[in-house]
Every structure is written in C-alpha cells, then in structure tokens.
Design an enzyme around this catalytic site. Structure first.
Site, PDB file in Angstrom:
ATOM      1  N   LYS A 174       0.831  -1.222   0.000  1.00 56.01           N
ATOM      2  CA  LYS A 174       0.000   0.000   0.000  1.00 56.01           C
ATOM      3  C   LYS A 174       0.859   1.263   0.000  1.00 56.01           C
ATOM      4  CE  LYS A 174      -2.405  -0.792   3.765  1.00 56.01           C
ATOM      5  NZ  LYS A 174      -1.826  -2.086   4.196  1.00 56.01           N
ATOM      6  N   ARG A 220      -9.560   0.688   8.964  1.00 56.52           N
ATOM      7  CA  ARG A 220      -9.014  -0.625   9.306  1.00 56.52           C
ATOM      8  C   ARG A 220     -10.100  -1.538   9.877  1.00 56.52           C
ATOM      9  NH1 ARG A 220      -3.481   0.519   8.592  1.00 56.52           N
ATOM     10  NH2 ARG A 220      -2.118  -0.950   9.600  1.00 56.52           N
ATOM     11  N   ARG A 228      11.418  -5.878   5.508  1.00 59.82           N
ATOM     12  CA  ARG A 228      11.258  -4.473   5.110  1.00 59.82           C
ATOM     13  C   ARG A 228      12.135  -3.563   5.972  1.00 59.82           C
ATOM     14  NH1 ARG A 228       5.233  -2.429   4.804  1.00 59.82           N
ATOM     15  NH2 ARG A 228       5.218  -2.817   7.038  1.00 59.82           N
ATOM     16  N   ARG A 275      11.194  -1.290  11.299  1.00 60.30           N
ATOM     17  CA  ARG A 275      10.180  -0.739  12.201  1.00 60.30           C
ATOM     18  C   ARG A 275       9.958  -1.698  13.350  1.00 60.30           C
ATOM     19  NH1 ARG A 275       5.141   0.619   8.363  1.00 60.30           N
ATOM     20  NH2 ARG A 275       4.050  -0.418  10.064  1.00 60.30           N
ATOM     21  N   ARG A 289      -0.307  -8.632  13.785  1.00 55.43           N
ATOM     22  CA  ARG A 289      -0.851  -7.686  12.790  1.00 55.43           C
ATOM     23  C   ARG A 289      -1.639  -8.421  11.714  1.00 55.43           C
ATOM     24  NH1 ARG A 289       4.096  -4.457  10.742  1.00 55.43           N
ATOM     25  NH2 ARG A 289       2.574  -3.272   9.526  1.00 55.43           N
TER      26      ARG A 289
HETATM   27  P1  AMP Z   1       0.710   0.917   8.908  1.00 61.71           P
HETATM   28  O1  AMP Z   1       1.885   1.805   8.712  1.00 61.71           O
HETATM   29  O2  AMP Z   1      -0.491   1.321   8.097  1.00 61.71           O
HETATM   30  O3  AMP Z   1       1.047  -0.544   8.749  1.00 61.71           O
HETATM   31  O4  AMP Z   1       0.250   1.097  10.430  1.00 61.71           O
HETATM   32  C1  AMP Z   1       1.116   0.765  11.515  1.00 61.71           C
HETATM   33  C2  AMP Z   1       0.305   0.602  12.772  1.00 61.71           C
HETATM   34  O5  AMP Z   1      -0.353   1.851  13.099  1.00 61.71           O
HETATM   35  C3  AMP Z   1      -0.827  -0.420  12.708  1.00 61.71           C
HETATM   36  O6  AMP Z   1      -0.371  -1.745  12.933  1.00 61.71           O
HETATM   37  C4  AMP Z   1      -1.750   0.083  13.811  1.00 61.71           C
HETATM   38  O7  AMP Z   1      -1.247  -0.269  15.090  1.00 61.71           O
HETATM   39  C5  AMP Z   1      -1.637   1.599  13.665  1.00 61.71           C
HETATM   40  N1  AMP Z   1      -2.668   2.079  12.732  1.00 61.71           N
HETATM   41  C6  AMP Z   1      -2.483   2.582  11.473  1.00 61.71           C
HETATM   42  N2  AMP Z   1      -3.650   2.902  10.906  1.00 61.71           N
HETATM   43  C7  AMP Z   1      -4.617   2.604  11.821  1.00 61.71           C
HETATM   44  C8  AMP Z   1      -6.034   2.678  11.828  1.00 61.71           C
HETATM   45  N3  AMP Z   1      -6.720   3.113  10.768  1.00 61.71           N
HETATM   46  N4  AMP Z   1      -6.684   2.287  12.954  1.00 61.71           N
HETATM   47  C9  AMP Z   1      -6.022   1.862  14.022  1.00 61.71           C
HETATM   48  N5  AMP Z   1      -4.685   1.718  14.077  1.00 61.71           N
HETATM   49  C10 AMP Z   1      -3.980   2.085  12.993  1.00 61.71           C
END
Ligand code: AMP
Length: 204
Positions: A13, A87, A121, A151, A162
């Site tokens: 994404k 999400r 990654r 990360r 996740r």
């Molecule tokens: P990402 O970079 O999109 O993989 O997001 C990293 C982490 O941020 C996720 O595993 C969640 O813990 C948190 N996060 C990101 N977007 C959301 C969302 N829309 N709702 C809740 N937690 C989020």
C-alpha cells in the site's frame, strides 16, 4: 476522486500510495505515518499509539478518527488517498459520515508472502521510503541518504498479531466496499511497476 487503499500489511500500500500521490496529484493520508510522526515527537497521541502499535494492535477508533478528520480538513477540496484507514467497519462507517469515497482499491496478495515481505522491510527514518533488505547494499536510504531501519512492529512476533488483526478486522472491508459498488481488486503479486500498471488501468 477520493480513494481508499485496502490490503494486508506488506501488500504494498505504502509503495503504491507514493506513486499514486505523484501521478494523480492526490493528498496522501497514511494513518501509520501520522502515528509514527507523533511517536517521534513524543506527543500524547504518539505515546498512546506506541502502546498499541508495538503489540500489533489497532489504535483505538476515537483517537484514529480524530487524526483522520483533521488530515481531511487540512486537505480541504483536494482529492485524497487514504492509506491504512479505515481498518475496521466502524472506521469505514465513520468515514462515510464525513466524505464520499469513489473507489476502494484492494491490493490482493497471497498471505504466504507477507511475513517475509514485512520482516525483510526496512524503512527510512526520515522520508519513510521502504525497501526489502535483500535489495539494499547498506542501511542508507537510496532516496534521501538517511538511515534505513526495521520498524519495531515489523519484527516477526508482532507481524503475526498484525496479520491476525488484518484477517479479523480489516479484511471484512472488502465486502463492505463491494456492497457499495466501489471496490476494485488489483493483483498485488507482481513487481511495484506491474502493480502500479494495474492501478493505472483502473484510474486511467
Ligand atoms: P501501517 O503503517 O499502516 O502498517 O500502520 C502501523 C500501525 O499503526 C498499525 O499496525 C496500527 O497499530 C496503527 N494504525 C495505522 N492505521 C490505523 C487505523 N486506521 N486504525 C487503528 N490503528 C492504525
């Protein structure tokens, strides 16, 4: 056109969002990036978010929705691309109450490749550029020269959680948007260029 980008963690994404932002002049809103900025600045939101992110859990909806609402307000009349939001169906319903979504693009990948993609990654601490460790000769970001690191939530034990959260809470959004007639599936198993070409067929 306002777009939501769907897909499991590691589906690509973020990579596609950067390309789409540039090509289609969309305002890219990544909730993960916003949370990471807050964590770096050690704000109240950042400290709260960290306690969920490090466990691979979702940050509570009320907190997440506030940051999205303010990012959308900042975007004003610009078309936007939401990456990592919604999400779960509760977030999707909240979003529907605020704006009209024209397309939900689901980057579809085989679940079996995700653990390797995510654990391998590396992400730039400065510009957010990501690359698989096998394509990097050192830990220097090829885009901005800063440091590339793993990360904290890309480690294997967190990745399992996740992926479970994705299956249970986020995957149902595919049906949610299909029912609204805005879902488009894109094959995410190719190279970033191939996947972007697929997206191009949808967006023109
Ligand atoms: P990402 O970079 O999109 O993989 O997001 C990293 C982490 O941020 C996720 O595993 C969640 O813990 C948190 N996060 C990101 N977007 C959301 C969302 N829309 N709702 C809740 N937690 C989020």
């Amino acid at each position: 056109m306002n777009i939501v980008l769907l897909g499991a963690p590691g589906a690509g994404k973020g990579t596609q969002a950067l390309r789409m932002e540039e090509r289609y002049k969309l305002r890219h809103i990544s909730t993960g990036d916003i949370f990471r900025q807050h964590m770096r600045r050690q704000t109240e939101v950042g400290n709260l978010a960290r306690s969920y992110i490090k466990k691979g859990q979702l940050v509570p909806d009320d907190v997440t929705f506030k940051i999205v609402a303010s990012a959308l307000e900042e975007a004003g009349n610009e078309n936007f691309l939401l990456d990592g939001f919604p999400r779960n169906t509760n977030q999707a319903a909240m979003l529907d109450g605020l704006v009209k979504i024209d397309k939900a693009i689901n980057i579809d990948v085989d679940m079996s490749v995700l653990t390797d993609r995510i654990c391998g990654r590396r992400s730039c601490i400065e510009c957010g550029y990501t690359a698989h460790v096998s394509t990097l000769s050192d830990s220097v970001c090829p885009k901005c020269g800063c440091e590339m690191v793993q990360r904290m939530d890309d480690r294997e034990d967190t990745v399992r959680d996740r992926l479970r959260v994705y299956e249970e809470q986020t995957a149902p959004l595919i049906e949610y948007y299909r029912a609204r007639g805005v879902l488009v599936n894109v094959n995410g198993m190719g190279s970033p260029e191939e996947v972007f070409a697929e997206i191009g067929k949808v967006l023109g």
